[in-house]
Motif scaffolding. Structure first.
Motif, PDB file in Angstrom:
ATOM      1  N   ARG A 124       0.737  -1.222   0.033  1.00 52.40           N
ATOM      2  CA  ARG A 124       0.092  -0.012  -0.256  1.00 52.40           C
ATOM      3  C   ARG A 124       0.845   1.297  -0.182  1.00 52.40           C
ATOM      4  O   ARG A 124       0.504   2.195  -0.695  1.00 52.40           O
ATOM      5  CB  ARG A 124      -1.385  -0.093   1.254  1.00 52.40           C
ATOM      6  CG  ARG A 124      -2.018   1.055   1.422  1.00 52.40           C
ATOM      7  CD  ARG A 124      -2.894   1.019  -0.074  1.00 52.40           C
ATOM      8  NE  ARG A 124      -3.672   2.431  -0.223  1.00 52.40           N
ATOM      9  CZ  ARG A 124      -4.943   2.408   0.232  1.00 52.40           C
ATOM     10  NH1 ARG A 124      -5.455   1.105   0.609  1.00 52.40           N
ATOM     11  NH2 ARG A 124      -5.614   3.508   0.177  1.00 52.40           N
ATOM     12  N   GLU A 125       2.039   1.360   0.717  1.00 55.73           N
ATOM     13  CA  GLU A 125       2.802   2.554   0.580  1.00 55.73           C
ATOM     14  C   GLU A 125       3.496   2.556  -0.878  1.00 55.73           C
ATOM     15  O   GLU A 125       3.481   3.677  -1.161  1.00 55.73           O
ATOM     16  CB  GLU A 125       4.122   2.090   1.706  1.00 55.73           C
ATOM     17  CG  GLU A 125       5.195   3.361   1.815  1.00 55.73           C
ATOM     18  CD  GLU A 125       6.122   3.143   2.717  1.00 55.73           C
ATOM     19  OE1 GLU A 125       6.897   3.990   2.919  1.00 55.73           O
ATOM     20  OE2 GLU A 125       5.800   2.133   3.697  1.00 55.73           O
ATOM     21  N   PHE A 126       3.678   1.504  -1.468  1.00 55.66           N
ATOM     22  CA  PHE A 126       4.183   1.811  -2.918  1.00 55.66           C
ATOM     23  C   PHE A 126       3.186   2.187  -3.578  1.00 55.66           C
ATOM     24  O   PHE A 126       3.590   2.906  -4.384  1.00 55.66           O
ATOM     25  CB  PHE A 126       4.650   0.329  -3.170  1.00 55.66           C
ATOM     26  CG  PHE A 126       5.067   0.025  -4.726  1.00 55.66           C
ATOM     27  CD1 PHE A 126       6.333   0.128  -5.006  1.00 55.66           C
ATOM     28  CD2 PHE A 126       4.020   0.025  -5.794  1.00 55.66           C
ATOM     29  CE1 PHE A 126       6.824   0.070  -6.503  1.00 55.66           C
ATOM     30  CE2 PHE A 126       4.515   0.098  -7.048  1.00 55.66           C
ATOM     31  CZ  PHE A 126       5.676   0.036  -7.510  1.00 55.66           C
ATOM     32  N   ILE A 127       1.821   1.583  -3.432  1.00 59.08           N
ATOM     33  CA  ILE A 127       0.550   1.936  -4.414  1.00 59.08           C
ATOM     34  C   ILE A 127       0.484   3.589  -4.065  1.00 59.08           C
ATOM     35  O   ILE A 127       0.431   4.392  -5.101  1.00 59.08           O
ATOM     36  CB  ILE A 127      -0.526   1.276  -4.075  1.00 59.08           C
ATOM     37  CG1 ILE A 127      -0.015  -0.373  -4.540  1.00 59.08           C
ATOM     38  CG2 ILE A 127      -1.690   1.898  -4.735  1.00 59.08           C
ATOM     39  CD1 ILE A 127      -1.273  -1.086  -4.307  1.00 59.08           C
TER      40      ILE A 127
ATOM     41  N   ILE B 171      -7.789  -0.427  -6.753  1.00 60.14           N
ATOM     42  CA  ILE B 171      -6.632   0.367  -6.842  1.00 60.14           C
ATOM     43  C   ILE B 171      -5.408  -0.681  -7.236  1.00 60.14           C
ATOM     44  O   ILE B 171      -4.249  -0.507  -7.031  1.00 60.14           O
ATOM     45  CB  ILE B 171      -6.204   0.941  -5.653  1.00 60.14           C
ATOM     46  CG1 ILE B 171      -5.967   0.330  -4.405  1.00 60.14           C
ATOM     47  CG2 ILE B 171      -7.231   2.210  -5.348  1.00 60.14           C
ATOM     48  CD1 ILE B 171      -5.479   0.780  -2.864  1.00 60.14           C
ATOM     49  N   SER B 172      -5.903  -1.958  -7.233  1.00 58.45           N
ATOM     50  CA  SER B 172      -5.064  -3.161  -7.660  1.00 58.45           C
ATOM     51  C   SER B 172      -5.385  -3.885  -9.038  1.00 58.45           C
ATOM     52  O   SER B 172      -4.916  -3.522  -9.994  1.00 58.45           O
ATOM     53  CB  SER B 172      -4.875  -3.955  -6.516  1.00 58.45           C
ATOM     54  OG  SER B 172      -6.098  -4.472  -5.854  1.00 58.45           O
ATOM     55  N   VAL B 173      -6.238  -5.036  -8.531  1.00 57.25           N
ATOM     56  CA  VAL B 173      -6.392  -5.873  -9.767  1.00 57.25           C
ATOM     57  C   VAL B 173      -7.196  -5.047 -10.679  1.00 57.25           C
ATOM     58  O   VAL B 173      -7.042  -5.540 -12.033  1.00 57.25           O
ATOM     59  CB  VAL B 173      -7.225  -6.921  -8.913  1.00 57.25           C
ATOM     60  CG1 VAL B 173      -7.950  -8.033 -10.423  1.00 57.25           C
ATOM     61  CG2 VAL B 173      -6.526  -7.886  -8.428  1.00 57.25           C
ATOM     62  N   ASN B 174      -8.351  -4.288 -10.399  1.00 55.84           N
ATOM     63  CA  ASN B 174      -9.195  -3.747 -11.589  1.00 55.84           C
ATOM     64  C   ASN B 174      -8.157  -2.792 -12.398  1.00 55.84           C
ATOM     65  O   ASN B 174      -8.581  -2.466 -13.536  1.00 55.84           O
ATOM     66  CB  ASN B 174     -10.154  -3.098 -10.879  1.00 55.84           C
ATOM     67  CG  ASN B 174     -11.200  -4.176 -10.473  1.00 55.84           C
ATOM     68  OD1 ASN B 174     -11.188  -5.373 -10.993  1.00 55.84           O
ATOM     69  ND2 ASN B 174     -12.108  -3.908  -9.602  1.00 55.84           N
TER      70      ASN B 174
ATOM     71  N   PHE C 239       0.648  -4.552  -7.167  1.00 52.52           N
ATOM     72  CA  PHE C 239      -0.817  -4.507  -6.842  1.00 52.52           C
ATOM     73  C   PHE C 239      -1.493  -5.750  -6.667  1.00 52.52           C
ATOM     74  O   PHE C 239      -2.264  -5.990  -6.012  1.00 52.52           O
ATOM     75  CB  PHE C 239      -1.365  -4.103  -8.400  1.00 52.52           C
ATOM     76  CG  PHE C 239      -0.920  -2.810  -8.861  1.00 52.52           C
ATOM     77  CD1 PHE C 239      -0.301  -1.810  -8.098  1.00 52.52           C
ATOM     78  CD2 PHE C 239      -1.237  -2.466 -10.320  1.00 52.52           C
ATOM     79  CE1 PHE C 239       0.212  -0.709  -8.441  1.00 52.52           C
ATOM     80  CE2 PHE C 239      -0.591  -0.936 -10.639  1.00 52.52           C
ATOM     81  CZ  PHE C 239      -0.208  -0.130  -9.727  1.00 52.52           C
ATOM     82  N   LEU C 240      -0.852  -6.947  -7.402  1.00 49.27           N
ATOM     83  CA  LEU C 240      -1.452  -8.212  -6.985  1.00 49.27           C
ATOM     84  C   LEU C 240      -1.260  -8.689  -5.533  1.00 49.27           C
ATOM     85  O   LEU C 240      -1.943  -9.407  -4.782  1.00 49.27           O
ATOM     86  CB  LEU C 240      -0.936  -9.056  -8.133  1.00 49.27           C
ATOM     87  CG  LEU C 240      -1.586  -9.041  -9.374  1.00 49.27           C
ATOM     88  CD1 LEU C 240      -0.637  -9.658 -10.622  1.00 49.27           C
ATOM     89  CD2 LEU C 240      -3.012  -9.500  -9.536  1.00 49.27           C
ATOM     90  N   ASN C 241       0.109  -8.391  -5.142  1.00 47.58           N
ATOM     91  CA  ASN C 241       0.615  -8.791  -3.987  1.00 47.58           C
ATOM     92  C   ASN C 241      -0.472  -8.046  -2.655  1.00 47.58           C
ATOM     93  O   ASN C 241      -0.782  -8.638  -1.679  1.00 47.58           O
ATOM     94  CB  ASN C 241       1.963  -8.222  -3.537  1.00 47.58           C
ATOM     95  CG  ASN C 241       3.024  -9.114  -4.220  1.00 47.58           C
ATOM     96  OD1 ASN C 241       2.701  -9.869  -4.862  1.00 47.58           O
ATOM     97  ND2 ASN C 241       4.188  -8.449  -4.248  1.00 47.58           N
ATOM     98  N   TYR C 242      -0.997  -6.715  -2.899  1.00 44.70           N
ATOM     99  CA  TYR C 242      -1.668  -6.186  -1.998  1.00 44.70           C
ATOM    100  C   TYR C 242      -3.099  -6.721  -2.063  1.00 44.70           C
ATOM    101  O   TYR C 242      -3.509  -6.972  -1.113  1.00 44.70           O
ATOM    102  CB  TYR C 242      -1.817  -4.582  -2.439  1.00 44.70           C
ATOM    103  CG  TYR C 242      -2.602  -3.767  -1.720  1.00 44.70           C
ATOM    104  CD1 TYR C 242      -2.572  -3.565  -0.465  1.00 44.70           C
ATOM    105  CD2 TYR C 242      -3.929  -3.396  -2.229  1.00 44.70           C
ATOM    106  CE1 TYR C 242      -3.347  -2.552   0.243  1.00 44.70           C
ATOM    107  CE2 TYR C 242      -4.928  -2.852  -1.546  1.00 44.70           C
ATOM    108  CZ  TYR C 242      -4.504  -2.357  -0.173  1.00 44.70           C
ATOM    109  OH  TYR C 242      -5.387  -1.521   0.724  1.00 44.70           O
ATOM    110  N   ALA C 243      -3.670  -6.981  -3.227  1.00 43.60           N
ATOM    111  CA  ALA C 243      -4.835  -7.626  -3.248  1.00 43.60           C
ATOM    112  C   ALA C 243      -4.946  -9.004  -2.562  1.00 43.60           C
ATOM    113  O   ALA C 243      -5.913  -9.243  -1.781  1.00 43.60           O
ATOM    114  CB  ALA C 243      -5.437  -7.840  -4.706  1.00 43.60           C
TER     115      ALA C 243
END
Length: 579
Positions: free
Chosen positions: A225-228, A401-404, A381-385
């Motif tokens: 999330r910090e990265f995103i 904010i990730s997969v989509n 993104f995938l790691n976060y989800a």
């Protein structure tokens, strides 16, 4: 030039794997590590630790096979042949001990950050392979007998140190290197790899009912999330086929590629053989992998009537656009060419990869010059989800904010959490039987679908199956390597233009077609003269797969001898030693 020669002498002094060696030349640590140039020169060697395309692009699992299946699937790992090296760890710790020689605080912090990143990277790789390993955060001298014979530390202790090193590295590293783009480790690289490491440990523990799973999953979500939120990295969206272009570009797309290996044959004399290996090793995808792709409207392909026996020209139509940007399909034209390339069924299972395929100049061995993505924002993104879904804290906004974002790049409909959980995909349930029952089962399966197709051939699939405790799925003792479906002997249209291109025959060819395939010689079919193309129909892999043993590699027997048994062996591995 003098400084380079001095560094070379120091490196020669540490070229052995023996942790107890000290430099034997006239250059001492107090004479080196005094300037930014010294620190940079020393840390440059650490980049050789990073994975390379010739290895990662050809790792077989349940999604892809080729001529050489690899030691894990072939069952050829053994304590006698296993080896490990700790040389780079010594070099890393050596810099951390002597970087204080440099009075330039900014330079000292920056290259300490580089060293901490690579120490974390080094140990994460060791834990994935061996589980418990001895943790060393200092160099070892020849008189440090206790440390030289140190037993293995608990993997949790080591992984806690790994995540701390990644965090400390992120705090010390710059956010960018303007002149080198994405070929140097930065704050964002450290956070991205931290999310990978924490997710691995968290899911490894969850699917084995080990303590601490939630703590690591939470860490994975926080790093990601910090990265995103702060990195500024997005997805590459240029061209008509952005996913395909991303992987054959000579210059890594800096919008998305967080860290890359740079290749340039003309200038740097650096090249790889990914494109050559795809053809020469007959790398091919399995039908199991192809079935993961949704229809372009977001519906499941495996809900289509008759999907099991659907022929190539039908199964490739109206699917997620990434399918024909990954697999040689109906309309594939190689970069630099004008005429389509037909599927001639020479790849194992009949589905040939086109991911990473550039123009024909790259066809030969060591001719590839496309930059290799070591870390992409897509993975973060995938790691976060996944971390949030496994924790049970995932929301629709998290997916958005990730997969989509990945689905939007592919022009695919959004993944809707409520719909996925209310109706889990039965096909994916069969692919991942260990996914826990519960409210998030459906969305966990869908995130795995997305990861499977988005990250294929990037060196992660086998590790994913390990951490999910699903490795049996890549062994044909449990799941046959089935590929493209052939209804029977006859002529087939392979590009959907209505004209036959390929003949499949049993004993004698009866057409003048250019592409001819003989049953029981060129391909083997699951029902004799019809059915799925079968990879390795006469070889069985995984008959003695042992969950307690095979999810870890054996500790090298020679290292156990050197430590007189202080290094214990992993469960189930027999090395003939009495301790």
């Amino acid at each position: 030039m003098t400084r380079i020669l001095l560094a070379g002498l120091i490196l020669i002094g540490f070229s052995s794997c023996d942790l107890s060696l000290l430099p034997e030349d006239s250059v001492t640590p107090l004479q080196f590590f005094k300037t930014r140039a010294d620190l940079e020169l020393w840390t440059n060697q650490f980049y050789t630790m990073l994975s390379n395309p010739n290895t990662d692009a050809g790792v077989n699992a349940d999604d892809m096979i080729d001529k050489s299946m690899g030691a894990v699937i072939e069952g050829t790992r053994s304590p006698a042949s296993e080896s490990w090296s700790w040389t780079q760890l010594r070099n890393i710790n050596y810099l951390l001990e002597y970087s204080s020689n440099c009075e330039d605080e900014a330079a000292r912090n920056e290259f300490n950050g580089v060293a901490l990143f690579f120490r974390a990277y080094f140990y994460f790789d060791k834990v994935r392979r061996y589980g418990d390993v001895p943790w060393y955060d200092r160099t070892i001298g020849s008189t440090d007998v206790e440390l030289l014979n140190k037993p293995r530390d608990d993997r949790g202790f080591v992984m806690d140190n790994v995540l701390k090193d990644f965090r400390d590295a992120a705090n010390l590293l710059p956010t960018e290197y303007p002149n080198t783009k994405n070929t140097r480790v930065t704050k964002w690289v450290a956070l991205a790899f931290a999310s990978r490491a924490a997710l691995y440990e968290g899911t490894f523990r969850k699917y084995r009912n080990m303590e601490g799973a939630e703590r690591y999953l939470q860490a994975a979500a926080e790093f990601a999330r910090e990265f995103i939120d702060n990195s500024g990295f997005d997805l590459y969206k240029g061209g008509s086929q952005p996913y395909r272009e991303l992987f054959y570009s000579d210059n890594a797309k800096t919008e998305e590629v967080v860290l890359a290996r740079s290749y340039n044959f003309a200038g740097l004399q650096l090249s790889h053989s990914v494109q050559f290996s795809i053809s020469n090793n007959q790398q091919g995808f399995t039908r199991r992998f192809i079935n993961h792709y949704l229809m372009e409207d977001g519906s499941r392909f495996t809900d289509q009537p008759g999907y099991e026996t659907m022929f190539f020209t039908d199964e490739m139509k109206n699917r997620d656009p990434r399918l024909e940007q990954t697999v040689l399909g109906l309309n594939y034209v190689q970069v630099g060419e004008t005429q389509p390339t037909l599927n001639d069924l020479t790849a194992y299972c009949g589905y040939k990869p086109i991911k990473f395929i550039s123009n024909k100049d790259h066809d030969g061995a060591s001719k590839g010059t496309s930059d290799w993505p070591l870390m992409r924002s897509a993975e973060v993104f995938l790691n976060y989800a996944e971390a949030k879904a496994e924790l049970g804290t995932l929301t629709q906004q998290d997916l958005n904010i990730s997969v989509n974002r990945l689905r939007a790049r592919a022009n695919m409909p959004n993944l809707e959490m409520a719909a996925a959980n209310s109706n889990p995909d039965p096909y994916l349930e069969s692919c991942y039987p260990n996914v826990n029952k519960g409210g998030n089962k459906g969305v966990i399966l869908e995130i795995r679908r997305e990861r499977t197709i988005e990250m294929v051939m990037e060196g992660l699939r086998q590790w994913d199956l390990f951490r999910w405790k699903e490795a049996e799925q890549m062994l044909n003792h449990y799941v046959p390597y089935h590929g493209l479906y052939i209804p029977g002997v006859g002529s087939y249209d392979m590009n959907g233009d209505g004209t036959p291109d390929l003949e499949v025959y049993e004993t004698t060819s009866v057409t003048q077609l250019d592409i001819k395939v003989r049953i029981e010689r060129d391909i083997f079919l699951s029902n004799g003269t019809s059915g799925y193309i079968v990879g390795f129909p006469k070889v069985t892999y995984g008959t003695d797969w042992n969950n307690d043993r095979d999810y870890l590699w054996p500790i090298p027997a020679d290292q156990r001898v050197l430590t007189q048994g202080a290094l214990s062996q992993n469960p189930g591995w027999q090395d003939g030693l009495s301790y």
